[in-house]
Scaffold this motif. Sequence first.
Motif, mmCIF file in Angstrom:
data_model
loop_
_atom_site.group_PDB
_atom_site.id
_atom_site.type_symbol
_atom_site.label_atom_id
_atom_site.label_comp_id
_atom_site.label_asym_id
_atom_site.label_seq_id
_atom_site.Cartn_x
_atom_site.Cartn_y
_atom_site.Cartn_z
ATOM 1 N N VAL A 39 0.879 -1.163 0.000
ATOM 2 C CA VAL A 39 0.000 0.000 0.000
ATOM 3 C C VAL A 39 0.920 1.217 0.000
ATOM 4 C CG1 VAL A 39 -1.774 1.276 1.255
ATOM 5 C CG2 VAL A 39 -1.784 -1.244 1.280
ATOM 6 N N VAL A 40 0.695 2.130 -0.946
ATOM 7 C CA VAL A 40 1.575 3.289 -1.134
ATOM 8 C C VAL A 40 0.719 4.537 -1.253
ATOM 9 C CG1 VAL A 40 3.440 4.269 -2.549
ATOM 10 C CG2 VAL A 40 3.170 1.783 -2.424
ATOM 11 N N ALA A 44 -1.595 4.691 -8.581
ATOM 12 C CA ALA A 44 -1.040 3.687 -9.497
ATOM 13 C C ALA A 44 -0.950 4.291 -10.890
ATOM 14 C CB ALA A 44 -1.933 2.451 -9.511
ATOM 15 N N ASP A 45 0.137 3.942 -11.583
ATOM 16 C CA ASP A 45 0.296 4.344 -12.984
ATOM 17 C C ASP A 45 1.041 3.234 -13.706
ATOM 18 O OD1 ASP A 45 3.141 4.657 -12.726
ATOM 19 O OD2 ASP A 45 2.864 6.681 -11.986
ATOM 20 N N HIS A 51 0.336 -1.725 -7.037
ATOM 21 C CA HIS A 51 0.155 -1.510 -5.603
ATOM 22 C C HIS A 51 -1.242 -0.985 -5.330
ATOM 23 C CE1 HIS A 51 1.332 2.525 -7.055
ATOM 24 N NE2 HIS A 51 0.590 2.968 -6.063
ATOM 25 N N ASP A 52 -1.613 -1.013 -4.063
ATOM 26 C CA ASP A 52 -2.849 -0.372 -3.630
ATOM 27 C C ASP A 52 -2.497 1.044 -3.194
ATOM 28 O OD1 ASP A 52 -4.489 -2.603 -4.065
ATOM 29 O OD2 ASP A 52 -3.960 -3.447 -2.115
ATOM 30 N N SER A 53 -3.375 1.977 -3.472
ATOM 31 C CA SER A 53 -3.115 3.377 -3.157
ATOM 32 C C SER A 53 -4.037 3.878 -2.061
ATOM 33 C CB SER A 53 -3.335 4.255 -4.398
ATOM 34 O OG SER A 53 -2.432 3.927 -5.414
ATOM 35 N N LEU A 54 -3.470 4.693 -1.200
ATOM 36 C CA LEU A 54 -4.236 5.423 -0.194
ATOM 37 C C LEU A 54 -3.678 6.839 -0.132
ATOM 38 C CD1 LEU A 54 -4.507 2.997 2.896
ATOM 39 C CD2 LEU A 54 -6.376 3.797 1.443
ATOM 40 N N ASP A 55 -4.538 7.793 0.161
ATOM 41 C CA ASP A 55 -4.004 9.127 0.413
ATOM 42 C C ASP A 55 -3.409 9.126 1.825
ATOM 43 O OD1 ASP A 55 -6.133 9.403 2.234
ATOM 44 O OD2 ASP A 55 -7.294 10.680 0.890
ATOM 45 N N GLY A 80 3.220 0.551 3.180
ATOM 46 C CA GLY A 80 2.779 -0.396 4.186
ATOM 47 C C GLY A 80 2.599 -1.781 3.605
ATOM 48 N N LEU A 81 2.892 -2.776 4.435
ATOM 49 C CA LEU A 81 2.632 -4.168 4.085
ATOM 50 C C LEU A 81 1.438 -4.630 4.918
ATOM 51 C CD1 LEU A 81 6.231 -5.716 4.043
ATOM 52 C CD2 LEU A 81 4.936 -4.700 2.157
#
Length: 183
Positions: A39-40, A44-45, A51-55, A80-81
Amino acid sequence: MKGSFVAVVGPSGVGKDSLIGFASARLAEADWLRVVRRVVTRQADGGSEDHDSLDLAGFAAAERAGAFALTWEAHGLRYGLPIALEDDLRAGRVVVANLSRAMIPTLLERYPGTVVVAVSADPKVIERRLAGRGRETAGSIQRRLDRQVSDHLPANTVRIDNSGDLEQAGLQFVQLLNDISRA
Protein backbone atom coordinates in the motif's frame (compact mmCIF):
# COMPACT_ATOMS: atom_id res chain seq x y z
CA MET A 1 5.35 -18.50 12.53
CA LYS A 2 6.24 -21.42 10.37
CA GLY A 3 6.41 -19.72 6.94
CA SER A 4 9.32 -17.75 5.49
CA PHE A 5 9.46 -14.04 4.79
CA VAL A 6 11.55 -13.07 1.74
CA ALA A 7 12.44 -9.37 1.66
CA VAL A 8 13.52 -8.09 -1.75
CA VAL A 9 15.58 -4.91 -1.39
CA GLY A 10 17.75 -2.63 -3.50
CA PRO A 11 17.79 0.83 -5.00
CA SER A 12 15.04 2.08 -7.29
CA GLY A 13 15.55 0.87 -10.83
CA VAL A 14 17.34 -2.42 -10.12
CA GLY A 15 14.25 -4.39 -11.11
CA LYS A 16 12.90 -5.65 -7.80
CA ASP A 17 9.30 -5.62 -8.99
CA SER A 18 10.31 -7.20 -12.31
CA LEU A 19 12.03 -10.06 -10.47
CA ILE A 20 9.05 -10.53 -8.18
CA GLY A 21 6.70 -10.46 -11.18
CA PHE A 22 8.84 -12.98 -13.07
CA ALA A 23 8.83 -15.37 -10.11
CA SER A 24 5.13 -14.86 -9.49
CA ALA A 25 4.34 -15.74 -13.12
CA ARG A 26 6.63 -18.79 -13.10
CA LEU A 27 5.21 -20.00 -9.78
CA ALA A 28 1.58 -19.03 -10.41
CA GLU A 29 0.34 -22.51 -9.47
CA ALA A 30 2.38 -22.65 -6.25
CA ASP A 31 -0.04 -22.47 -3.33
CA TRP A 32 2.93 -22.05 -0.98
CA LEU A 33 3.86 -18.60 -2.42
CA ARG A 34 2.30 -15.23 -1.61
CA VAL A 35 3.50 -11.94 -3.06
CA VAL A 36 2.55 -9.05 -0.81
CA ARG A 37 0.84 -6.15 -2.54
CA ARG A 38 2.14 -2.98 -0.92
CA VAL A 39 0.00 0.00 0.00
CA VAL A 40 1.58 3.29 -1.13
CA THR A 41 0.53 6.92 -0.86
CA ARG A 42 0.96 7.29 -4.64
CA GLN A 43 -1.61 6.77 -7.35
CA ALA A 44 -1.04 3.69 -9.50
CA ASP A 45 0.30 4.34 -12.98
CA GLY A 46 1.75 2.27 -15.79
CA GLY A 47 5.31 3.12 -14.79
CA SER A 48 5.22 1.90 -11.22
CA GLU A 49 4.71 -1.29 -9.32
CA ASP A 50 1.29 -2.80 -8.99
CA HIS A 51 0.16 -1.51 -5.60
CA ASP A 52 -2.85 -0.37 -3.63
CA SER A 53 -3.12 3.38 -3.16
CA LEU A 54 -4.24 5.42 -0.19
CA ASP A 55 -4.00 9.13 0.41
CA LEU A 56 -2.05 10.26 3.48
CA ALA A 57 -5.14 10.52 5.68
CA GLY A 58 -6.38 7.08 4.65
CA PHE A 59 -2.94 5.57 5.21
CA ALA A 60 -2.67 7.13 8.67
CA ALA A 61 -6.14 5.83 9.58
CA ALA A 62 -5.29 2.32 8.34
CA GLU A 63 -2.02 2.42 10.29
CA ARG A 64 -3.83 3.45 13.50
CA ALA A 65 -6.33 0.62 12.95
CA GLY A 66 -3.52 -1.96 12.81
CA ALA A 67 -3.93 -2.75 9.11
CA PHE A 68 -0.19 -3.02 8.47
CA ALA A 69 2.50 -5.46 9.56
CA LEU A 70 5.18 -2.88 8.67
CA THR A 71 5.19 0.73 7.52
CA TRP A 72 7.91 3.15 6.43
CA GLU A 73 8.51 6.39 4.60
CA ALA A 74 10.78 6.83 1.59
CA HIS A 75 11.07 9.47 -1.12
CA GLY A 76 8.19 11.45 0.34
CA LEU A 77 5.77 8.52 0.25
CA ARG A 78 4.37 6.18 2.90
CA TYR A 79 4.50 2.43 2.35
CA GLY A 80 2.78 -0.40 4.19
CA LEU A 81 2.63 -4.17 4.09
CA PRO A 82 -0.83 -5.49 5.00
CA ILE A 83 -1.10 -7.38 8.28
CA ALA A 84 -2.71 -10.29 6.38
CA LEU A 85 0.80 -11.43 5.41
CA GLU A 86 1.01 -12.89 8.92
CA ASP A 87 -1.86 -15.27 8.11
CA ASP A 88 0.20 -16.58 5.19
CA LEU A 89 3.27 -16.97 7.38
CA ARG A 90 1.24 -18.87 10.00
CA ALA A 91 -0.03 -21.12 7.18
CA GLY A 92 3.58 -21.97 6.28
CA ARG A 93 3.77 -20.01 3.03
CA VAL A 94 6.74 -18.21 1.52
CA VAL A 95 5.81 -14.52 1.65
CA VAL A 96 7.66 -12.18 -0.73
CA ALA A 97 7.69 -8.39 -0.43
CA ASN A 98 9.57 -5.44 -1.90
CA LEU A 99 10.91 -3.59 1.11
CA SER A 100 13.07 -0.59 2.00
CA ARG A 101 16.62 -1.53 3.01
CA ALA A 102 16.26 0.77 6.02
CA MET A 103 13.48 -1.52 7.33
CA ILE A 104 15.63 -4.66 7.49
CA PRO A 105 16.57 -4.34 11.21
CA THR A 106 12.89 -3.92 12.13
CA LEU A 107 11.89 -6.74 9.81
CA LEU A 108 14.47 -9.14 11.28
CA GLU A 109 13.33 -8.29 14.78
CA ARG A 110 9.70 -8.97 13.91
CA TYR A 111 10.30 -11.97 11.58
CA PRO A 112 13.68 -13.46 12.62
CA GLY A 113 13.78 -16.14 9.89
CA THR A 114 13.60 -13.59 7.08
CA VAL A 115 15.64 -14.21 3.94
CA VAL A 116 16.96 -10.95 2.51
CA VAL A 117 17.50 -10.76 -1.25
CA ALA A 118 19.54 -7.72 -2.32
CA VAL A 119 19.05 -6.89 -6.00
CA SER A 120 21.65 -4.81 -7.78
CA ALA A 121 22.26 -3.56 -11.32
CA ASP A 122 24.83 -1.55 -13.20
CA PRO A 123 24.32 2.22 -12.62
CA LYS A 124 23.79 2.87 -16.36
CA VAL A 125 21.06 0.22 -16.42
CA ILE A 126 19.42 1.79 -13.37
CA GLU A 127 19.58 5.24 -14.95
CA ARG A 128 17.94 3.96 -18.14
CA ARG A 129 15.19 2.17 -16.20
CA LEU A 130 14.42 5.19 -14.01
CA ALA A 131 14.30 7.48 -17.04
CA GLY A 132 11.97 5.03 -18.78
CA ARG A 133 9.43 5.32 -15.97
CA GLY A 134 8.86 8.98 -16.78
CA ARG A 135 8.16 9.86 -13.13
CA GLU A 136 11.38 11.74 -12.35
CA THR A 137 13.50 14.52 -13.74
CA ALA A 138 17.09 13.94 -14.84
CA GLY A 139 18.21 15.73 -11.66
CA SER A 140 16.17 13.52 -9.34
CA ILE A 141 17.44 10.42 -11.15
CA GLN A 142 21.01 11.59 -10.65
CA ARG A 143 20.33 12.22 -6.95
CA ARG A 144 19.02 8.65 -6.64
CA LEU A 145 22.14 7.32 -8.37
CA ASP A 146 24.42 9.39 -6.14
CA ARG A 147 22.57 8.42 -2.95
CA GLN A 148 24.53 6.22 -0.58
CA VAL A 149 22.40 4.05 1.66
CA SER A 150 23.75 1.98 4.50
CA ASP A 151 22.46 -1.50 3.76
CA HIS A 152 21.80 -2.85 7.29
CA LEU A 153 21.85 -6.24 5.58
CA PRO A 154 22.65 -9.49 7.36
CA ALA A 155 25.75 -11.48 6.40
CA ASN A 156 23.63 -14.24 4.85
CA THR A 157 21.94 -11.88 2.37
CA VAL A 158 21.37 -13.45 -1.05
CA ARG A 159 22.62 -11.14 -3.80
CA ILE A 160 21.19 -11.11 -7.33
CA ASP A 161 22.60 -8.95 -10.13
CA ASN A 162 19.79 -7.88 -12.45
CA SER A 163 21.88 -5.86 -14.91
CA GLY A 164 21.25 -8.14 -17.87
CA ASP A 165 18.50 -10.36 -19.09
CA LEU A 166 15.59 -10.57 -16.65
CA GLU A 167 15.27 -14.30 -17.25
CA GLN A 168 18.75 -15.00 -15.89
CA ALA A 169 18.18 -13.11 -12.63
CA GLY A 170 14.55 -14.26 -12.53
CA LEU A 171 15.44 -17.94 -12.74
CA GLN A 172 17.95 -17.46 -9.92
CA PHE A 173 15.19 -15.91 -7.80
CA VAL A 174 12.70 -18.68 -8.69
CA GLN A 175 15.26 -21.31 -7.68
CA LEU A 176 15.81 -19.55 -4.37
CA LEU A 177 12.07 -19.45 -3.66
CA ASN A 178 11.72 -23.14 -4.54
CA ASP A 179 14.63 -23.96 -2.20
CA ILE A 180 13.05 -21.94 0.63
CA SER A 181 9.70 -23.68 0.12
CA ARG A 182 11.35 -27.07 0.56
CA ALA A 183 13.41 -26.11 3.63
